[in-house]
Scaffold this active site. Structure first.
Site, PDB file in Angstrom:
ATOM      1  N   GLU A 482     -88.947  75.087 -57.652  1.00 25.45           N
ATOM      2  CA  GLU A 482     -89.669  75.890 -56.954  1.00 25.45           C
ATOM      3  C   GLU A 482     -90.818  76.879 -57.577  1.00 25.45           C
ATOM      4  O   GLU A 482     -90.859  77.879 -57.112  1.00 25.45           O
ATOM      5  CB  GLU A 482     -88.741  76.587 -55.759  1.00 25.45           C
ATOM      6  CG  GLU A 482     -88.072  75.550 -54.834  1.00 25.45           C
ATOM      7  CD  GLU A 482     -86.937  76.381 -53.943  1.00 25.45           C
ATOM      8  OE1 GLU A 482     -87.041  75.846 -52.894  1.00 25.45           O
ATOM      9  OE2 GLU A 482     -86.510  77.388 -54.298  1.00 25.45           O
ATOM     10  N   GLU A 546     -81.308  68.872 -54.738  1.00 27.67           N
ATOM     11  CA  GLU A 546     -80.653  69.348 -53.698  1.00 27.67           C
ATOM     12  C   GLU A 546     -80.371  68.475 -52.638  1.00 27.67           C
ATOM     13  O   GLU A 546     -81.264  68.038 -52.007  1.00 27.67           O
ATOM     14  CB  GLU A 546     -81.034  70.768 -53.482  1.00 27.67           C
ATOM     15  CG  GLU A 546     -81.337  71.834 -54.626  1.00 27.67           C
ATOM     16  CD  GLU A 546     -82.137  72.932 -54.425  1.00 27.67           C
ATOM     17  OE1 GLU A 546     -82.176  73.509 -53.163  1.00 27.67           O
ATOM     18  OE2 GLU A 546     -82.592  73.553 -55.419  1.00 27.67           O
TER      19      GLU A 546
END
Length: 1060
Positions: A482, A546
């Site tokens: 991220e 994820e």
């Protein structure tokens, strides 16, 4: 005069390190070959400086100041008086030792004002550490180079030895090594002083979803290397031939000094020599290169982690280095990620480093137990989210067998919040995905796509790869998390490929896989994955870095994800988010109750609340129901079809056969094991992906063998003990029905049985030979139900629809429930009629309207109570939702009521009457829901106390449900009387239902923020729910809401419950 006098190193983007030695592979020096092959660091040239006071070490002393400028001046001087300073354990985080403002949890947002690369000058806690020591005798040899090595310090530090500054380092989860040979006192006392800064310019690219804590949190060691000739670095690759049979072992050794280097490869037994050779140091920068052909070595995989042992030695010094070697080859081939030529499926977990007492200072045994627990639950892969792990983890992964996605210490998610808040009105109208692309492109300009930050980014890749390159378990590198996508990620990728071309590189934010070797996604719906698999333009595989967000009660529908991994080759698995809750053990300031704290519990502002509690383990690292379900979904043996006597199974391992497993079966009759059980022969040599038919029953069961529903349960267990699994450990199980459920078997009322009915203006009493009911025609409810004089009810059974919200409800269906005021809706009786149909049956019919305040929607219900002389009462409900603003889904449909205290059972094992407080036939023994139930077997189960049925989630929420129930029986602890509940279909067939029993009311669960707060609301009564239908869980806390096939969509319904 000015302040500061010069730009601090920790605020200077051009200074990442000062005085540090070049990053290197993680190895140690031993005096003998046998010591090296033991891998025992107590035999290595390592003097630990970690730890608290022992008989051989002195403690670290500690002082905290609010900022780097107002701390004790000259503390690094050996003569500085530290007698009044506190002792502090090292490794540790100072916030968890009572210093500073305490831990702070944020997920996305930066904890400091955003002004990169500037860190705060004033509010920047600074830890001052001092450690004194005397060299052991074995270290006083003058022919040694001494290195001071820090494995992890958060976030940056300067270090002095005997008053002389030796260097500076930043990069919290990366090691730093300093040559301190020239400043060390070999005979007298030495002083190490360390100044640790809470924030530095690196803080902007260490914005991971985690607790913000500081200190020396990994080991500190003094290392002794030979001073004249020594190994500086080691590089190993294994390359297999086109048939993946024979191998080349490539070894590159960087050496200081003029000497000859010997390399010997031993077999897995550490005794037999496989290959060996010696070479002098080359003029080319002090390198020695070996390329050994190895004939058909045993291959390393996560399923068969066979390790060879390489020993490097120098001919002019007693210097031995050992390294485990796994022969395996990772490549992107045929559009897939392959190891040793085969497609693999990652059945992984995202593992942060966290301990409930020590934060990121995780003890070795605790870490090892994590990995053993993973193996026990069929997990084969680890993503080191979101930074390199303790270096000892990789040794364990090599030995136990894991595929590791090794991730750089890099994240700057907080810039997204800034850019999203600054979007134009036009951009805010964009669909979510398009808006996110706009936001992240702008966010990347801060650091990821900013050339000023290139060196800082590439440094994170260099530190990662050079430390961990030796490990066969590391099959891919990840550039962080991220941090959007920009030029600096391309620079990281290019450096990695230059240095190590043997592994692919992952990075999720390169969403189009422009540079990376694979596509990566977080939390996509299953349908999006299938679309990807069917898109023939995609030439790289998809990894879910994820998925199935495991926050609170969940995740749901794991099976659907795993099934797609095996249906479509380009979908190669993923990593559950995440391994464990990150609660920190804390005491309530008022009551002293211990609980696991999350964001805000330390007065930390800003914070992201309980979003840090999103693992398949509780904070103490014991499994929660999510891990049990995950194990079932990813089990490596599956029954794909079955008949009464045979089953067909598939081998879902990637490399090994099923020869290490043994199988057995048992037949259940109405949930109870029968005498029909035995061993099932598994054919030898069943290869990965192959199916095979197994014979369960040699001959059919006799027609009268089963009295009711018949179920076959098959268990696959580990045949022999391994390094991670005990003999007999259950790997997988399967079950299927071979005989249907019997009819409801309602016994006709005896002709001699009659009901006695007594009426008053407000109450009706109905009596049978064994039961007495009191019914209120005004309320439309049963007020009392006594069986042989024992009261069953503390409150009336009423039709209810709400449940305490789960973490996965809140952002999705739960938001709709709250906006439609479902939690405030109640039932009101509009009319009732009653009368006897004959002397054996009495019927009451009630019309009710279930509705919230403010809004106009409702569920109109016709409820029929049927009381019989046999002592049974049935409650039939027909409901029709109508009106505007109806909720899209309902949490549940069923009855809720409470039982008196005496029905709760007892936790005392000595109380024989309490051993069966609740008994049920259905799924168990743990909780289950429509999309989280496959790990729970059919059977007859019982508990001695209602407390055993509750799941104590660390953020209180809905829990403890049991689905696919056939019947449930409650027992009175004093009189022994029992009441059985079951659902009927058309009055004859047995229907499946859900039930729960606890000591907690829904509003209290909804309101509580921690378990100890909820326990204050614990009731003496037993809160019972009997549900005809119950909404699934999904993973909506950070992912898709409950799938429609598991959702309780608002629609007309009917059900019938019988209590007897």
């Amino acid at each position: 005069m000015s302040h500061p006098k010069s730009l601090p190193d920790w605020n200077n983007l051009t200074i990442l390190h000062k005085g540090t030695l070049p990053p290197r592979a993680n190895f140690h020096i031993f005096d003998t070959e046998s010591d090296a092959l033991s891998y025992d660091l107590s035999k290595a040239r390592v003097y630990p400086l970690s730890g608290t006071t022992t008989t051989t070490t002195t403690p670290w002393k500690f002082h905290l100041s609010q900022n780097p400028f107002e701390g004790p001046k000259g503390f690094q001087d050996p003569k500085f008086d530290i007698s009044t300073w506190d002792d502090i354990p090292v490794p540790s985080m100072w916030q968890l030792n009572g210093y500073g403002k305490g831990p702070q949890y944020t997920n996305v947002n930066f904890p400091i004002p955003v002004d990169p690369p500037n860190a705060p000058l004033v509010d920047n806690e600074t830890g001052h550490y001092v450690r004194k020591f005397v060299l052991p005798e074995t270290f006083r040899n003058s022919q040694q180079q001494f290195r001071l090595r820090f494995e992890g310090v958060d976030s940056a530090f300067h270090v002095w030895v005997n008053g002389k500054e030796v260097g500076y380092h930043q990069g919290s989860r990366n090691p730093a090594e300093f040559d301190i040979t020239g400043v060390l006192d070999r005979k007298g006392e030495n002083t190490v002083a360390v100044k640790v800064y809470q924030y530095c310019d690196g803080t902007y690219i260490e914005d991971q979803d985690q607790w913000r804590m500081s200190g020396i949190f990994r080991d500190v060691n003094l290392l002794a290397f030979p001073s004249q000739s020594r190994v500086e670095d080691l590089f190993i690759q294994t390359r297999l031939d086109k048939d993946y049979t024979d191998a080349d072992l490539i070894v590159r050794v960087k050496v200081t000094g003029s000497t000859e280097v010997k390399a010997t490869l031993y077999g897995p037994d550490k005794k037999s020599t496989v290959v060996s050779g010696s070479k002098p140091v080359e003029d080319d920068g002090g390198y020695v290169r070996f390329s050994f052909p190895v004939k058909d070595p045993e291959k390393w995989t996560a399923e068969s982690p066979t390790l060879y042992h390489l020993v490097i030695s120098l001919d002019d010094s007693s210097c031995y280095i050992s390294q485990r070697v796994g022969f395996r080859q990772v490549e992107m081939k045929d559009g897939l990620l392959k190891v040793n030529g085969r497609r693999i499926v990652l059945k992984g977990a995202n593992r942060h480093e966290h301990h409930p007492k020590f934060g990121r200072a995780v003890p070795y045994e605790f870490m090892k137990q994590d990995l053993l627990l993973m193996k026990k639950h069929n997990i084969n892969a680890i993503r080191t989210s979101h930074q390199p792990s303790d270096p000892r983890l990789y040794d364990l992964a090599d030995e136990l067998g894991f595929w590791v996605m090794d991730e750089a210490d890099l994240e700057c998610h907080g810039f997204e919040s800034i850019c999203d808040a600054a979007l134009s009105p036009e951009d805010r109208k964009l669909p979510f995905r398009e808006r996110q692309l706009v936001t992240r492109a702008k966010a990347a300009k801060w650091t990821s796509d900013n050339p000023d930050w290139e060196e800082a980014y590439v440094d994170r890749a260099v530190q990662l790869v050079r430390r961990d390159q030796l490990h066969p378990s590391v099959i891919m590198w990840s550039l962080g998390n991220e941090a959007f996508y920009g030029r600096n990620h391309v620079a990281m990728y290019n450096w990695i490929k230059w240095y190590d071309d043997s592994r692919p590189v992952h990075y999720e934010a390169d969403i189009y896989a422009e540079t990376m070797d694979m596509y990566s996604r977080m939390y996509p719906p299953v349908e999006e994955m299938i679309d990807f698999a069917n898109d023939k333009s995609k030439e790289k595989p998809l990894i879910l870095c994820e998925y199935v967000h495991a926050m609170g009660n969940g995740p749901g529908n794991i099976k659907e994800y795993v099934d797609t991994f095996y249906k479509y080759d380009t979908l190669q698995g993923g990593f559950v988010w995440e391994w464990a809750n990150h609660g920190l053990l804390k005491k309530d300031d008022e009551t002293g109750d211990e609980f696991y704290a999350y964001g805000g519990d330390f007065g930390d502002v800003p914070n992201d609340g309980n979003f840090v509690m999103d693992g398949v383990l509780f904070s103490d690292h014991t499994p929660n129901p999510g891990l049990i379900e995950y194990k079932k979904a990813i089990e490596p043996v599956k029954v794909v079809s079955h008949a009464a006597q045979r089953v067909t199974i598939v081998n879902r391992y990637d490399f090994i056969t099923l020869d290490h497993l043994e199988a057995s079966y048992v037949i259940l009759d109405e949930g109870r094991p029968t005498s029909e059980k035995g061993v099932i022969d598994i054919s030898q040599g069943v290869k990965p992906g192959e199916t095979v038919e197994l014979t369960v029953l040699e001959k059919p069961l006799s027609s009268d063998f089963l009295s009711g529903e018949g179920t076959v349960q098959i268990t696959f267990r580990q045949r022999e003990e391994t390094a991670s699994l005990a003999a007999g450990h259950e790997i997988a199980f399967a079950e299927y029905t071979i005989a249907p459920a019997p009819p409801a078997n309602v016994v006709p009322d005896s002709s001699t049985s009659k009901l006695i009915v007594k009426e008053t203006p407000t109450l009706i009493t109905i009596e049978s030979a064994t039961a007495t009911w009191t019914f209120s025609p005004i309320r439309g409810e049963i007020l009392s139900f006594k069986k042989k004089g024992t009261e069953f009810l503390a409150t009336s059974p009423t039709v209810t629809f709400y449940r305490a919200q789960t973490d996965n409800d809140f952002p999705q269906d739960g938001a709709n429930w709250k906006s439609q005021l479902l939690h405030l809706a109640t039932s009101r009786t509009r009319s009732s009629t009653w009368g006897a149909t004959d002397e054996n049956v009495f019927v009451a019919q009630v019309k009710q309207r279930f509705a919230p305040p403010v809004l106009s929607w409702s569920i109109d219900m016709d409820i029929t109570y049927k009381f019989t002389a046999a002592g049974r009462v049935s409650i039939s409900v027909e409901g029709v939702p109508q009106g505007e603003n109806l909720p899209r889904t309902l949490p549940r449909i069923g009855l809720a009521f409470e039982l008196p205290k005496a029905w709760a059972g007892s936790s005392s094992k000595d109380d024989a009457k309490s051993r069966r407080a609740v008994t049920w036939y259905g799924r168990g023994p743990g909780e289950s829901y429509s999309d989280k139930k496959l790990s729970q077997r059919l059977g007859e189960y019982s508990v001695s106390s209602v407390d055993e049925l509750w799941t104590d989630y660390e953020f209180p929420q809905e829990g403890g449900n049991r689905t696919d129930t056939r019947w449930v029986r409650f027992a009175h602890s004093d009189t022994g009387e029992e009441i059985t509940a079951r659902f009927l279909e058309k009055g004859e067939e047995r229907a499946l239902f859900d039930f729960s029993a606890s000591h907690y009311r829904v509003p209290d669960v909804d309101a509580a923020k921690h378990p100890h707060e909820l326990r204050r609301k614990k009731t003496d009564t037993v809160v019972v729910r009997l549900d005809a239908a119950h909404h699934g869980l999904g993973s909506g806390s950070c992912g898709p809401r409950t799938r429609d096939e598991y959702a309780l969509l608002t629609a007309p319904f009917e059900f019938e419950v019988e209590l007897s």
